[in-house]
Design a protein around this motif. Structure first.
Motif, PDB file in Angstrom:
ATOM      1  N   UNK A   1       4.235   1.735   0.569  1.00 46.75           N
ATOM      2  CA  UNK A   1       3.393   2.476  -0.225  1.00 46.75           C
ATOM      3  C   UNK A   1       2.438   1.830  -0.477  1.00 46.75           C
ATOM      4  N   UNK A   2       0.950   2.424  -0.061  1.00 45.92           N
ATOM      5  CA  UNK A   2      -0.327   1.850  -0.550  1.00 45.92           C
ATOM      6  C   UNK A   2      -1.195   2.850  -1.003  1.00 45.92           C
ATOM      7  N   UNK A   3      -1.850   2.474  -2.210  1.00 49.82           N
ATOM      8  CA  UNK A   3      -2.806   3.303  -2.939  1.00 49.82           C
ATOM      9  C   UNK A   3      -4.032   2.633  -2.928  1.00 49.82           C
TER      10      UNK A   3
ATOM     11  N   UNK B   1      -3.496  -0.799  -4.607  1.00 47.96           N
ATOM     12  CA  UNK B   1      -2.241  -1.168  -4.991  1.00 47.96           C
ATOM     13  C   UNK B   1      -1.150  -1.296  -3.871  1.00 47.96           C
ATOM     14  N   UNK B   2      -0.552  -2.088  -3.696  1.00 49.17           N
ATOM     15  CA  UNK B   2       0.470  -2.240  -2.653  1.00 49.17           C
ATOM     16  C   UNK B   2       1.755  -2.545  -3.230  1.00 49.17           C
ATOM     17  N   UNK B   3       2.657  -1.519  -3.226  1.00 48.12           N
ATOM     18  CA  UNK B   3       4.136  -1.497  -3.751  1.00 48.12           C
ATOM     19  C   UNK B   3       4.646  -2.994  -3.283  1.00 48.12           C
ATOM     20  N   UNK B   4       5.325  -3.543  -4.120  1.00 47.71           N
ATOM     21  CA  UNK B   4       5.845  -5.009  -3.971  1.00 47.71           C
ATOM     22  C   UNK B   4       5.051  -6.086  -3.677  1.00 47.71           C
TER      23      UNK B   4
ATOM     24  N   UNK C   1     -18.211  -3.925   3.684  1.00 48.16           N
ATOM     25  CA  UNK C   1     -16.878  -3.484   3.525  1.00 48.16           C
ATOM     26  C   UNK C   1     -15.909  -4.277   4.175  1.00 48.16           C
ATOM     27  N   UNK C   2     -14.479  -4.169   4.089  1.00 48.66           N
ATOM     28  CA  UNK C   2     -13.790  -4.638   4.875  1.00 48.66           C
ATOM     29  C   UNK C   2     -12.601  -3.445   5.187  1.00 48.66           C
ATOM     30  N   UNK C   3     -11.753  -3.491   6.266  1.00 49.66           N
ATOM     31  CA  UNK C   3     -10.826  -2.365   6.390  1.00 49.66           C
ATOM     32  C   UNK C   3      -9.521  -2.812   5.610  1.00 49.66           C
ATOM     33  N   UNK C   4      -8.773  -1.782   5.363  1.00 49.87           N
ATOM     34  CA  UNK C   4      -7.396  -2.140   4.593  1.00 49.87           C
ATOM     35  C   UNK C   4      -6.594  -3.081   5.511  1.00 49.87           C
TER      36      UNK C   4
ATOM     37  N   UNK D   1      -2.814   7.869  -2.109  1.00 52.36           N
ATOM     38  CA  UNK D   1      -1.863   7.187  -1.066  1.00 52.36           C
ATOM     39  C   UNK D   1      -2.826   7.104   0.214  1.00 52.36           C
ATOM     40  N   UNK D   2      -2.629   5.688   0.853  1.00 56.74           N
ATOM     41  CA  UNK D   2      -3.415   5.698   2.012  1.00 56.74           C
ATOM     42  C   UNK D   2      -2.445   5.163   2.907  1.00 56.74           C
ATOM     43  N   UNK D   3      -2.691   5.428   4.481  1.00 55.30           N
ATOM     44  CA  UNK D   3      -1.876   4.904   5.545  1.00 55.30           C
ATOM     45  C   UNK D   3      -2.985   4.507   6.915  1.00 55.30           C
ATOM     46  N   UNK D   4      -4.077   4.638   6.552  1.00 53.93           N
ATOM     47  CA  UNK D   4      -4.989   4.414   7.598  1.00 53.93           C
ATOM     48  C   UNK D   4      -5.426   2.696   7.574  1.00 53.93           C
ATOM     49  N   UNK D   5      -5.037   1.822   8.578  1.00 50.91           N
ATOM     50  CA  UNK D   5      -5.355   0.766   8.670  1.00 50.91           C
ATOM     51  C   UNK D   5      -6.933   0.421   8.747  1.00 50.91           C
ATOM     52  N   UNK D   6      -7.734   1.530   8.991  1.00 44.62           N
ATOM     53  CA  UNK D   6      -9.156   1.155   9.329  1.00 44.62           C
ATOM     54  C   UNK D   6     -10.098   1.943   8.052  1.00 44.62           C
TER      55      UNK D   6
END
Length: 72
Positions: free
Chosen positions: A37-39, A59-62, A10-13, A44-49
Motif C-alpha cells: 500500500x502506497x499513498x 506514505x509507504x506501508x512498512x 519532478x520524479x516518478x514514484x 492510494x496510488x499504484x502507478x509507478x509513473x
C-alpha cells in the motif's frame, strides 16, 4: 518523515522507490506497487509513473513517510 531533495521539476514514484533503496530496479516497481500500500497526498496510488512534485507526501506501508522538496 524523511525529506527527499530533488533537482528536477519532478520524479516518478518508481524513481523514488529506487532512490530510497526499497526496490533494486525499475522493473520491480510494478510488482511492488501491486503488493504494497502506497499513498500520495493521502490517496492510494499504484502507478509507478506517478509524478511527484515538491511538497508531495508519500506514505509507504512498512517503509515510512517521505516528503519531496526541491532545490533550496
Amino acid at each position: 518523515m524523511e525529506f527527499v531533495n530533488i533537482h528536477t521539476e519532478f520524479i516518478t514514484l518508481g524513481q523514488l522507490l529506487k532512490l530510497k533503496k526499497i526496490i533494486d530496479t525499475g522493473g520491480q516497481a510494478k510488482h511492488f506497487l501491486q503488493e504494497n500500500d502506497v499513498w500520495v497526498n493521502g490517496e492510494k496510488e499504484n502507478r509507478r509513473g506517478r509524478k511527484l512534485y515538491p511538497n508531495d507526501r508519500i506514505r509507504i506501508q512498512n517503509y515510512g513517510e517521505y516528503q519531496i522538496i526541491g532545490n533550496q
